[in-house]
Design a protein around this motif. Structure first.
Motif, PDB file in Angstrom:
ATOM      1  N   ARG A 240       6.181   3.709  -2.269  1.00  0.00           N
ATOM      2  CA  ARG A 240       5.689   5.566  -0.902  1.00  0.00           C
ATOM      3  C   ARG A 240       5.973   4.022   0.615  1.00  0.00           C
ATOM      4  O   ARG A 240       6.011   4.862   1.737  1.00  0.00           O
ATOM      5  CB  ARG A 240       4.635   5.732  -0.684  1.00  0.00           C
ATOM      6  N   ARG A 241       6.137   2.990  -0.407  1.00  0.00           N
ATOM      7  CA  ARG A 241       6.107   1.888   1.270  1.00  0.00           C
ATOM      8  C   ARG A 241       6.917   0.793   0.786  1.00  0.00           C
ATOM      9  O   ARG A 241       7.031   0.524   0.056  1.00  0.00           O
ATOM     10  CB  ARG A 241       4.990   0.953   1.425  1.00  0.00           C
ATOM     11  N   GLU A 242       7.875   0.662   2.487  1.00  0.00           N
ATOM     12  CA  GLU A 242       8.516  -0.217   2.241  1.00  0.00           C
ATOM     13  C   GLU A 242       8.500  -1.133   3.066  1.00  0.00           C
ATOM     14  O   GLU A 242       8.005  -0.919   4.676  1.00  0.00           O
ATOM     15  CB  GLU A 242      10.757   0.285   2.509  1.00  0.00           C
ATOM     16  N   VAL A 243       7.616  -2.678   2.742  1.00  0.00           N
ATOM     17  CA  VAL A 243       7.241  -3.774   3.411  1.00  0.00           C
ATOM     18  C   VAL A 243       8.440  -3.965   4.099  1.00  0.00           C
ATOM     19  O   VAL A 243       9.440  -5.116   3.707  1.00  0.00           O
ATOM     20  CB  VAL A 243       5.935  -4.356   2.712  1.00  0.00           C
ATOM     21  N   VAL A 244       8.487  -4.302   5.289  1.00  0.00           N
ATOM     22  CA  VAL A 244       9.387  -5.211   6.277  1.00  0.00           C
ATOM     23  C   VAL A 244       8.599  -6.375   6.983  1.00  0.00           C
ATOM     24  O   VAL A 244       7.739  -6.332   7.914  1.00  0.00           O
ATOM     25  CB  VAL A 244      10.722  -4.501   6.892  1.00  0.00           C
TER      26      VAL A 244
END
Length: 252
Positions: A240-244
């Motif tokens: 669900r999440r793309e961490v940048v």
């Protein structure tokens, strides 16, 4: 030119077959053994290819059942940055573009909780020393998007108005502001991200499948003397999440 890793090549082939509709949404894929024989590769190559497609949100693994075509989901961006506010108080550009940020949370704190050895080591205190442990479930639009377990040494906060992170005059204001109110100045935040698989408890809380990929972030916050004032373990569902991570550049 270096050759592409075999699992990436296989992932591209399987992705094309999935997008072409060879398997319908919710349908179970053939076994890894069958794919290994079909493409003349090892099962580990098939496993890595499927893991890649799980990360991409095309597949989902179900413990003891197999791998299935997943209902397409948008993978939202989560920005980790020390530049969260401009000097004029306005939100930085990524805050305005970052959809799906947590807008609510549930929390539960326990005081005088003995620090287990790994936590004590991270906080540079003795095993069994008392801490406040707080467990969080963060929500975005009512959907769980992150878990966190935070530990603060009571040697720092006991007897102050901020002993409970979500109670008192600075409830919910965050570690930096709360610590500043008692004269403790935060100087450094250290984060160690590691990939992992969702446990049964994590899957239940996050609404994902057991074994789904998650990102675990071990965070420790230190003051100007290098003393750890808080450490936390965060769990973010990868599907669900793309961490940048965003870093500033020091100007000469």
């Amino acid at each position: 030119m270096p050759r592409e890793a075999p699992y990436l090549t296989l992932a591209d082939v399987l992705r094309a077959r999935i997008l072409a509709g060879e398997w319908e949404i919710g349908e179970r894929l053939p076994s890894r053994t069958r794919f290994a024989a079909e493409y003349g590769v090892g099962r580990n190559v098939v496993q890595r290819a499927m893991d890649r497609l799980i990360v991409d949100g095309l597949l989902e693994g179900r413990a003891g059942s197999g791998t299935y075509v997943r209902v397409p989901r948008e993978r939202l961006r989560l920005v980790r940055s020390r530049h969260r506010e401009r000097r004029d108080g306005s939100a930085p550009w990524h805050d305005r573009r970052e959809r799906g940020r947590a807008d609510a949370w549930d929390s539960h704190s326990q005081v005088r909780f003995p620090a287990p050895e790994p936590i004590a080591e991270r906080l540079a205190i003795g095993p069994g020393d008392f801490c406040v442990r707080t467990r969080y479930e963060f929500l975005a639009d009512g959907q769980p998007v992150q878990l966190s377990e935070s530990w603060e040494p009571m040697a720092i906060t006991e007897g102050t108005p901020i002993v409970l992170p979500e109670r008192g005059p600075l409830a919910g204001k965050g570690v930096v502001e709360r610590m500043r109110s008692i004269g403790v100045v935060v100087a450094t935040v250290v984060e160690v991200p590691r990939p992992a698989r969702a446990t049964q408890v994590q899957a239940n809380l996050l609404g994902i499948s057991v074994g789904d990929l998650v990102l675990q972030i071990e965070r420790t916050i230190l003051d100007t003397d290098g003393r750890a004032v808080e450490t936390a373990d965060m769990v973010i569902p990868d599907v669900r999440r793309e961490v940048v991570y965003e870093f500033g550049v020091d100007r000469p």
